[in-house]
Write a protein that holds these residues in place. Structure first.
Motif, PDB file in Angstrom:
ATOM      1  N   ALA A 127       0.831  -6.779   0.896  1.00 39.20           N
ATOM      2  CA  ALA A 127       1.097  -5.775  -0.146  1.00 39.20           C
ATOM      3  C   ALA A 127       0.566  -4.402   0.257  1.00 39.20           C
ATOM      4  O   ALA A 127       1.247  -3.383   0.069  1.00 39.20           O
ATOM      5  CB  ALA A 127       0.484  -6.228  -1.472  1.00 39.20           C
ATOM      6  N   ARG A 128      -0.612  -4.357   0.826  1.00 41.38           N
ATOM      7  CA  ARG A 128      -1.184  -3.070   1.254  1.00 41.38           C
ATOM      8  C   ARG A 128      -0.409  -2.490   2.436  1.00 41.38           C
ATOM      9  O   ARG A 128      -0.117  -1.294   2.472  1.00 41.38           O
ATOM     10  CB  ARG A 128      -2.648  -3.248   1.626  1.00 41.38           C
ATOM     11  N   ARG A 129      -0.095  -3.338   3.414  1.00 44.21           N
ATOM     12  CA  ARG A 129       0.612  -2.879   4.617  1.00 44.21           C
ATOM     13  C   ARG A 129       1.961  -2.251   4.250  1.00 44.21           C
ATOM     14  O   ARG A 129       2.393  -1.291   4.889  1.00 44.21           O
ATOM     15  CB  ARG A 129       0.796  -4.055   5.576  1.00 44.21           C
ATOM     16  N   HIS A 132      -6.566 -10.495  -7.396  1.00 42.63           N
ATOM     17  CA  HIS A 132      -6.647  -9.256  -8.174  1.00 42.63           C
ATOM     18  C   HIS A 132      -7.875  -8.440  -7.777  1.00 42.63           C
ATOM     19  O   HIS A 132      -7.785  -7.219  -7.607  1.00 42.63           O
ATOM     20  CB  HIS A 132      -6.679  -9.564  -9.673  1.00 42.63           C
ATOM     21  N   ASP A 133      -9.022  -9.106  -7.628  1.00 42.58           N
ATOM     22  CA  ASP A 133     -10.240  -8.389  -7.237  1.00 42.58           C
ATOM     23  C   ASP A 133     -10.074  -7.701  -5.891  1.00 42.58           C
ATOM     24  O   ASP A 133     -10.539  -6.575  -5.702  1.00 42.58           O
ATOM     25  CB  ASP A 133     -11.436  -9.344  -7.158  1.00 42.58           C
ATOM     26  N   ARG A 134      -9.424  -8.357  -4.957  1.00 48.08           N
ATOM     27  CA  ARG A 134      -9.291  -7.782  -3.613  1.00 48.08           C
ATOM     28  C   ARG A 134      -8.258  -6.651  -3.582  1.00 48.08           C
ATOM     29  O   ARG A 134      -8.461  -5.646  -2.923  1.00 48.08           O
ATOM     30  CB  ARG A 134      -8.936  -8.866  -2.607  1.00 48.08           C
ATOM     31  N   PHE A 135      -7.146  -6.838  -4.282  1.00 51.77           N
ATOM     32  CA  PHE A 135      -6.137  -5.772  -4.271  1.00 51.77           C
ATOM     33  C   PHE A 135      -6.653  -4.540  -5.012  1.00 51.77           C
ATOM     34  O   PHE A 135      -6.468  -3.416  -4.569  1.00 51.77           O
ATOM     35  CB  PHE A 135      -4.813  -6.238  -4.888  1.00 51.77           C
ATOM     36  N   ALA A 195      -9.701  -3.464  -5.397  1.00 57.80           N
ATOM     37  CA  ALA A 195     -11.103  -3.342  -4.986  1.00 57.80           C
ATOM     38  C   ALA A 195     -11.633  -1.951  -5.322  1.00 57.80           C
ATOM     39  O   ALA A 195     -10.873  -0.975  -5.421  1.00 57.80           O
ATOM     40  CB  ALA A 195     -11.213  -3.596  -3.478  1.00 57.80           C
ATOM     41  N   TRP A 196     -12.959  -1.864  -5.451  1.00 56.36           N
ATOM     42  CA  TRP A 196     -13.589  -0.563  -5.722  1.00 56.36           C
ATOM     43  C   TRP A 196     -13.228   0.453  -4.655  1.00 56.36           C
ATOM     44  O   TRP A 196     -13.114   1.648  -4.935  1.00 56.36           O
ATOM     45  CB  TRP A 196     -15.106  -0.713  -5.825  1.00 56.36           C
ATOM     46  N   SER A 197     -13.033   0.006  -3.436  1.00 54.95           N
ATOM     47  CA  SER A 197     -12.704   0.931  -2.347  1.00 54.95           C
ATOM     48  C   SER A 197     -11.366   1.627  -2.564  1.00 54.95           C
ATOM     49  O   SER A 197     -11.093   2.666  -1.947  1.00 54.95           O
ATOM     50  CB  SER A 197     -12.689   0.187  -1.013  1.00 54.95           C
ATOM     51  N   GLU A 198     -10.539   1.086  -3.448  1.00 53.36           N
ATOM     52  CA  GLU A 198      -9.254   1.721  -3.755  1.00 53.36           C
ATOM     53  C   GLU A 198      -9.425   2.993  -4.585  1.00 53.36           C
ATOM     54  O   GLU A 198      -8.568   3.866  -4.554  1.00 53.36           O
ATOM     55  CB  GLU A 198      -8.348   0.740  -4.515  1.00 53.36           C
ATOM     56  N   VAL A 199     -10.521   3.100  -5.335  1.00 52.52           N
ATOM     57  CA  VAL A 199     -10.721   4.280  -6.200  1.00 52.52           C
ATOM     58  C   VAL A 199     -10.817   5.551  -5.356  1.00 52.52           C
ATOM     59  O   VAL A 199     -10.017   6.479  -5.559  1.00 52.52           O
ATOM     60  CB  VAL A 199     -11.936   4.084  -7.134  1.00 52.52           C
ATOM     61  N   PRO A 200     -11.749   5.646  -4.399  1.00 51.82           N
ATOM     62  CA  PRO A 200     -11.794   6.893  -3.614  1.00 51.82           C
ATOM     63  C   PRO A 200     -10.548   7.096  -2.743  1.00 51.82           C
ATOM     64  O   PRO A 200     -10.096   8.225  -2.565  1.00 51.82           O
ATOM     65  CB  PRO A 200     -13.050   6.751  -2.751  1.00 51.82           C
ATOM     66  N   ARG A 201      -9.990   5.991  -2.221  1.00 55.61           N
ATOM     67  CA  ARG A 201      -8.789   6.126  -1.389  1.00 55.61           C
ATOM     68  C   ARG A 201      -7.651   6.750  -2.188  1.00 55.61           C
ATOM     69  O   ARG A 201      -7.006   7.703  -1.742  1.00 55.61           O
ATOM     70  CB  ARG A 201      -8.355   4.765  -0.831  1.00 55.61           C
ATOM     71  N   ARG A 202      -7.432   6.242  -3.400  1.00 53.63           N
ATOM     72  CA  ARG A 202      -6.349   6.782  -4.232  1.00 53.63           C
ATOM     73  C   ARG A 202      -6.677   8.179  -4.746  1.00 53.63           C
ATOM     74  O   ARG A 202      -5.796   9.033  -4.862  1.00 53.63           O
ATOM     75  CB  ARG A 202      -6.026   5.813  -5.367  1.00 53.63           C
ATOM     76  N   ALA A 203      -7.952   8.425  -5.047  1.00 56.05           N
ATOM     77  CA  ALA A 203      -8.354   9.759  -5.510  1.00 56.05           C
ATOM     78  C   ALA A 203      -8.130  10.803  -4.423  1.00 56.05           C
ATOM     79  O   ALA A 203      -7.601  11.892  -4.693  1.00 56.05           O
ATOM     80  CB  ALA A 203      -9.815   9.743  -5.950  1.00 56.05           C
TER      81      ALA A 203
END
Length: 180
Positions: A50-52, A114-117, A119-127
């Motif tokens: 999904a990420r790729r 759900h937790d992995r997709f 993930a907290w690391s998605e917040v700064p990446r998307r921001a």
């Protein structure tokens, strides 16, 4: 895809997703866990896929043996149903014994996905990408998953109990020792 008689291939889906993402269109992916003999790394592989291919949002659901369906009738005739509480037949609760893992393991796959997709690391990446709706989505999805788990504590405890191997019958240990 083969198990549900779909005609497309994973490679075709990947190409399609890439073309859509290249045009700036966001995709919501819906993935189902629980097929017999599913690999143990299915969560990691699905999240990576999904990420790729830049899937923006996902739902990870659980294969559900719907009453009256061919597969539902098959699962019931095999004695693999673990409940007849029809309120749990919603693609979010495990209702059967899958092959290759316990019911509790299957439920954990869905929650971990759900937790992995999201993930907290998605917040700064998307921001950093300026995707503020995506930031809100991650926060919403994390809260939704946590709330679901809290509301379903009794179900999750029951599922752990159902997933334990059956206790040996009285005297079975002597028979097992004698058989050695």
């Amino acid at each position: 895809l083969e198990a549900v008689h779909k005609q497309q291939r994973v490679s075709e889906t990947a190409t399609f997703l890439d073309r859509i993402a290249d045009r700036g269109i966001e995709v919501h992916g819906m993935f189902i866990f629980g097929f017999d003999n599913e690999p143990h790394d299915i969560v990691e592989a699905t999240v990576a896929f999904a990420r790729r291919h830049r899937v923006h949002s996902v739902q990870f659901m659980i294969l559900t043996p719907l009453p009256g369906s061919r597969w539902g009738d098959e699962v019931e005739s095999q004695g693999r149903l673990i409940t007849h509480d029809w309120s749990l037949f919603d693609a979010h609760h495990v209702c059967f014994r899958p092959e290759g893992c316990t019911p509790a393991e299957l439920q954990r796959r869905q929650m971990v996905g759900h937790d992995r997709f999201y993930a907290w690391s998605e917040v700064p990446r998307r921001a950093l990408a300026g995707d503020w709706a995506g930031v809100a989505l991650v926060l919403y999805a994390r809260n939704l998953n946590r709330t679901w788990q809290r509301r379903n504590r009794p179900y999750l405890a029951w599922l752990e109990e159902v997933s334990r191997p059956a206790a040996p019958l009285e005297g079975a240990s002597e028979e097992a020792s004698a058989a050695k």
